[in-house]
Design a protein around this motif. Structure first.
Motif, mmCIF file in Angstrom:
data_model
loop_
_atom_site.group_PDB
_atom_site.id
_atom_site.type_symbol
_atom_site.label_atom_id
_atom_site.label_comp_id
_atom_site.label_asym_id
_atom_site.label_seq_id
_atom_site.Cartn_x
_atom_site.Cartn_y
_atom_site.Cartn_z
ATOM 1 N N ALA A 197 10.850 4.962 -0.336
ATOM 2 C CA ALA A 197 10.431 3.564 -0.408
ATOM 3 C C ALA A 197 9.568 3.322 -1.637
ATOM 4 C CB ALA A 197 9.672 3.174 0.860
ATOM 5 N N GLN A 198 8.704 4.280 -1.948
ATOM 6 C CA GLN A 198 7.885 4.159 -3.154
ATOM 7 C C GLN A 198 8.763 4.157 -4.404
ATOM 8 O OE1 GLN A 198 4.143 6.267 -3.499
ATOM 9 N NE2 GLN A 198 4.272 6.953 -1.372
ATOM 10 N N ARG A 199 9.760 5.011 -4.399
ATOM 11 C CA ARG A 199 10.666 5.069 -5.553
ATOM 12 C C ARG A 199 11.381 3.729 -5.731
ATOM 13 N NH1 ARG A 199 13.492 8.959 -3.906
ATOM 14 N NH2 ARG A 199 12.094 10.576 -4.711
ATOM 15 N N HIS A 200 11.789 3.121 -4.631
ATOM 16 C CA HIS A 200 12.436 1.807 -4.719
ATOM 17 C C HIS A 200 11.490 0.766 -5.312
ATOM 18 C CE1 HIS A 200 14.814 -1.724 -3.667
ATOM 19 N NE2 HIS A 200 13.737 -2.217 -3.073
ATOM 20 N N ASN A 252 0.877 -1.171 0.000
ATOM 21 C CA ASN A 252 0.000 0.000 0.000
ATOM 22 C C ASN A 252 0.916 1.222 0.000
ATOM 23 O OD1 ASN A 252 -1.693 2.145 0.522
ATOM 24 N ND2 ASN A 252 -2.620 1.249 2.349
ATOM 25 N N LEU A 253 1.049 1.878 -1.140
ATOM 26 C CA LEU A 253 2.038 2.940 -1.276
ATOM 27 C C LEU A 253 1.748 4.139 -0.381
ATOM 28 C CD1 LEU A 253 2.664 2.818 -5.121
ATOM 29 C CD2 LEU A 253 4.146 1.940 -3.298
ATOM 30 N N ARG A 254 0.493 4.333 -0.015
ATOM 31 C CA ARG A 254 0.171 5.478 0.839
ATOM 32 C C ARG A 254 0.774 5.352 2.237
ATOM 33 N NH1 ARG A 254 -6.126 6.965 -0.322
ATOM 34 N NH2 ARG A 254 -6.373 4.726 -0.018
ATOM 35 N N THR A 306 5.253 11.683 -7.709
ATOM 36 C CA THR A 306 6.635 12.148 -7.814
ATOM 37 C C THR A 306 7.584 10.985 -8.056
ATOM 38 O OG1 THR A 306 6.153 13.992 -6.325
ATOM 39 C CG2 THR A 306 8.464 13.396 -6.607
ATOM 40 N N ALA A 307 7.379 9.895 -7.307
ATOM 41 C CA ALA A 307 8.234 8.721 -7.470
ATOM 42 C C ALA A 307 8.071 8.112 -8.853
ATOM 43 C CB ALA A 307 7.908 7.692 -6.389
ATOM 44 N N ALA A 308 6.829 7.991 -9.302
ATOM 45 C CA ALA A 308 6.579 7.413 -10.621
ATOM 46 C C ALA A 308 7.252 8.242 -11.711
ATOM 47 C CB ALA A 308 5.082 7.303 -10.871
ATOM 48 N N LYS A 309 7.141 9.552 -11.614
ATOM 49 C CA LYS A 309 7.780 10.421 -12.595
ATOM 50 C C LYS A 309 9.290 10.236 -12.588
ATOM 51 C CE LYS A 309 8.518 15.271 -13.803
ATOM 52 N NZ LYS A 309 8.244 16.692 -13.426
ATOM 53 N N SER A 310 9.884 10.144 -11.406
ATOM 54 C CA SER A 310 11.336 9.988 -11.306
ATOM 55 C C SER A 310 11.807 8.661 -11.889
ATOM 56 C CB SER A 310 11.777 10.097 -9.842
ATOM 57 O OG SER A 310 11.421 8.949 -9.100
#
Length: 280
Positions: free
Chosen positions: A167-170, A159-161, A203-207
């Motif tokens: 951690a989401q970026r990883h 659960n990314l939230r 933000t993580a998805a974009k990166s």
């Protein structure tokens, strides 16, 4: 397999979410006579759905009413992606009677499903999670060769939230690398598990190089469709969520039965299936 329900509000809409635990080229679907014209090629060079006597016979075999040909992909994709924040998409702006089929996770690896989709030539997108597919990466390659893209659904299905941005970026970037290594293409689209996301997710998805976050309007259960709208109907451009579900979840039946039920509902409401990546 991860099964969970959650609620998500995007642009003022309450999304009812479930588990979201992208060979020869497909062609355009047959008309009722099974001799419909071929659709225009998609961005990956394939066409969708299938056409000709063989595909018409396949629709009869699976007891599904033949679908009309999908329209030619638009010259300009209606969902804009670019250098800004990735859009969150649950349906595609279109007046065409088309919907988009997606399958998540990758838990069930039913060889009959590969046969079914090879015969029907229905386009769909796979959102895959490494923890769930790593015991058999090869299962999804014949489906990919049919022209069905593989997209990102995180490394471990959290659960990314509840996770930090790092951690989401990883979770997202590591899965990008793994999917590229296994399947030869880098995903453009991302589906957050359970449909749960926040600003850090974008933000993580974009990166990680992803261009859009894909949610859904309907989710396919064992036999029925779960709708978000009160009218309980498909609408032009809806994205449908399904899963690679196993016999234990389907009460002993094959994944092909669930898929056939879904395609019957699409066909009976007068819709056909187009390829999501041609519109995003």
């Amino acid at each position: 397999m991860h099964i969970k329900a959650a609620g998500l509000i995007v642009s003022g809409l309450l999304l009812v979410t479930g588990c979201s635990t992208a060979a020869s080229s497909p062609k355009a679907a047959p008309t009722a006579s099974g001799t419909g014209p071929s659709a225009a090629p998609s961005s990956d060079g394939s066409t969708a759905p299938g056409d000709g006597a063989d595909t018409a016979a396949a629709f009869r075999k699976w007891k599904i009413k033949p679908m009309a040909p999908a329209p030619a992909p638009p010259k300009v994709k209606p969902v804009k992606t670019g250098s800004g924040t990735p859009p969150v998409v649950s349906d595609i702006p279109t007046k065409e009677k088309i919907v988009f089929v997606t399958f998540d996770d990758g838990a069930e690896k039913d060889p009959k499903f590969v046969t079914m989709m090879g015969e029907l030539k229905i386009p769909f997108t796979m959102f895959l999670t490494d923890d769930i597919i790593r015991n058999d990466y090869g299962y999804f390659k014949p489906l990919q060769k049919l022209g069905n893209p593989i997209q990102n659904h995180t490394l471990t299905h959290p659960n990314l939230r509840t996770e930090s941005e790092s951690a989401q970026r990883h979770e997202i970037c590591t899965q990008q690398t793994k999917l590229k290594a296994e399947y030869g293409t880098t995903p453009r689209l991302f589906r957050p598990p359970y449909g749960n996301l926040n600003e850090a997710t974008k933000t993580a998805a974009k990166s990680c190089g992803l261009q859009a976050l894909i949610l859904w309007r309907e989710s396919m259960q064992i036999k029925g469709m779960q709708y978000q709208r009160a009218d309980k109907k498909l609408h032009p451009g809806d994205i449908i969520l399904a899963h690679f579900r196993g016999p234990s979840e389907l009460k002993g039946t094959s994944m092909t039965e669930m898929t056939a039920n879904m395609l019957r509902m699409i066909s009976e409401q007068g819709f056909t299936v187009a390829r999501l990546e041609d519109y995003v």
